[in-house]
Write a protein that holds these residues in place. Structure first.
Motif, short mmCIF file in Angstrom:
data_model
loop_
_atom_site.label_atom_id
_atom_site.label_comp_id
_atom_site.label_asym_id
_atom_site.label_seq_id
_atom_site.Cartn_x
_atom_site.Cartn_y
_atom_site.Cartn_z
N THR A 149 -20.29 51.68 0.34
CA THR A 149 -20.61 50.73 1.42
C THR A 149 -21.03 49.36 0.90
OG1 THR A 149 -22.92 51.41 1.49
CG2 THR A 149 -21.39 52.61 2.92
N LEU A 150 -20.77 49.10 -0.38
CA LEU A 150 -21.19 47.80 -0.95
C LEU A 150 -20.56 46.63 -0.19
CD1 LEU A 150 -21.12 48.49 -4.81
CD2 LEU A 150 -23.11 47.99 -3.37
N GLN A 151 -19.28 46.79 0.16
CA GLN A 151 -18.58 45.70 0.85
C GLN A 151 -19.22 45.41 2.22
OE1 GLN A 151 -15.53 43.97 -0.46
NE2 GLN A 151 -16.46 42.58 1.02
N GLN A 152 -19.50 46.47 3.00
CA GLN A 152 -20.14 46.27 4.29
C GLN A 152 -21.47 45.54 4.14
OE1 GLN A 152 -18.42 49.26 3.70
NE2 GLN A 152 -18.57 50.54 5.54
N ARG A 153 -22.25 45.98 3.16
CA ARG A 153 -23.57 45.38 2.97
C ARG A 153 -23.45 43.92 2.54
NH1 ARG A 153 -26.60 49.42 -0.89
NH2 ARG A 153 -24.66 50.62 -1.15
N TYR A 154 -22.48 43.64 1.69
CA TYR A 154 -22.23 42.25 1.28
C TYR A 154 -21.85 41.41 2.50
CZ TYR A 154 -20.09 38.20 -0.98
OH TYR A 154 -19.77 36.93 -1.36
N ASN A 155 -20.89 41.91 3.27
CA ASN A 155 -20.46 41.19 4.47
C ASN A 155 -21.63 40.91 5.41
OD1 ASN A 155 -17.91 41.47 3.43
ND2 ASN A 155 -17.26 43.06 4.86
N MET A 156 -22.48 41.94 5.54
CA MET A 156 -23.62 41.78 6.44
C MET A 156 -24.53 40.63 6.01
SD MET A 156 -26.88 44.11 7.19
CE MET A 156 -27.72 43.03 6.01
N PHE A 157 -24.78 40.53 4.71
CA PHE A 157 -25.67 39.46 4.24
C PHE A 157 -25.00 38.09 4.34
CE2 PHE A 157 -28.30 42.87 2.39
CZ PHE A 157 -29.53 42.44 2.84
N ILE A 158 -23.68 38.05 4.13
CA ILE A 158 -22.96 36.78 4.31
C ILE A 158 -23.08 36.33 5.77
CG2 ILE A 158 -20.65 35.75 4.36
CD1 ILE A 158 -21.70 35.95 1.55
N GLU A 159 -22.92 37.29 6.67
CA GLU A 159 -23.08 37.00 8.10
C GLU A 159 -24.50 36.52 8.42
OE1 GLU A 159 -20.68 40.22 10.28
OE2 GLU A 159 -22.49 39.93 11.49
N ARG A 160 -25.47 37.22 7.86
CA ARG A 160 -26.87 36.84 8.07
C ARG A 160 -27.13 35.43 7.59
NH1 ARG A 160 -29.25 38.35 12.08
NH2 ARG A 160 -27.22 39.19 12.61
N GLU A 191 -28.43 29.85 8.70
CA GLU A 191 -28.05 28.43 8.61
C GLU A 191 -28.01 27.80 10.00
OE1 GLU A 191 -24.47 28.75 6.36
OE2 GLU A 191 -25.49 28.44 4.43
N ALA A 192 -27.43 28.53 10.95
CA ALA A 192 -27.36 28.03 12.33
C ALA A 192 -28.75 27.87 12.92
CB ALA A 192 -26.52 28.96 13.19
N GLN A 193 -29.62 28.85 12.63
CA GLN A 193 -30.99 28.79 13.14
C GLN A 193 -31.74 27.59 12.56
OE1 GLN A 193 -32.49 32.64 12.08
NE2 GLN A 193 -31.69 33.63 13.93
#
Lengths: 134, 134
Positions: free
Chosen positions: A79-90, A95-97
């Motif tokens: 699940t490394l990819q999912q977790r990476y994607n999640m942090f990129i999204e975060r 940044e928007a906040q």
DNA sequence: TTAATCCTTAGAGTTAACTCTAGGTCAAGC
DNA sequence: GCTTGACCTAGAGTTAACTCTAAGGATTAA
């Protein structure tokens, strides 16, 4: 290895024991072990995990999504990819906040000026011709 | 003078008509006038006021406190000091939020790096000796 | 003129994230 | 050995901020 009771952890992280039990009930703390009599036993690593949970929470992430992440962590390297994607999204979210909060700050600072000058003049009327007022 | 219906305003400010009626019910919109038949009639100024309300909301201010501010606005120059104090307080709040959000960003960025490198290595094991992990 | 669409209110329902209570077990200090 | 305080669970209650429904009145377009 040093361990901590639920109230130790609550004190350390500025949470309540209620909140920690609630997190556990929601599946955020599957890694926390128990004594023979059923009491929670927190390790140093568990506290670090809770800090990450608090970090995600402070980005506005709902507890159900944080649970997905915690579940992925338990699933290992698959699940490394999912977790990476999640942090990129975060990262994009934060940044928007930050951008929004900076815009908010500008309005607030304008209002500070608005009321400071009004206060000095003794009346709000000096801003009668301004663009923005309330 | 140009006026707007409740749904015009909702579209303009990215709110729902439900939310606007809720704000009105909570006393946030005492300045909004009505047609003879009882429909709300928003003026340009009312929309500006709503933008300030949204700004205060985005600082985390609860609606009851925003109502105090709106009430003060209706009370005229006698409340200039309160309103000034409120915005100074808000400024401090937002400064703290910005500081916190920047700290959050640092953690998130660290995690982006953590998972990027783990992904490249194919395993999280390369971080076995790091200080912080989940 | 009539159907569709907008508006109104009162009040009920929803949601997330706690927060607390009740009833019971367990552990540490005197 | 006994009291005090910390822990446990299940489940109820709270709060803020919506979000929607029902029942009905007004406005607009064909």
């Amino acid at each position: 290895m040093k361990t901590y009771s639920i109230s130790d952890v609550a004190k350390e992280l500025n949470l309540t024991v209620y909140t920690l039990r609630y997190y556990d009930k929601e599946g955020l703390l599957p890694f926390v072990e128990r004594t023979d009599s059923g009491r929670r036993l927190f390790k140093e690593n568990d506290i670090e995990a809770l800090k990450v949970i608090e970090c995600l929470k402070s980005t506005g992430m709902p507890i159900k999504e944080i649970k997905s992440f915690i579940d992925w962590c338990g699933d290992g390297d698959a699940t490394l990819q999912q977790r990476y994607n999640m942090f990129i999204e975060r990262k994009a979210t934060v940044e928007a906040q930050l951008a929004e909060l900076n815009k908010t700050m500008e309005v607030i600072e304008h209002k500070c000026w608005y009321y400071k000058t009004a206060l000095e003049a003794g009346t709000e009327d000096i801003h009668k011709d301004d663009k923005i007022e309330v």
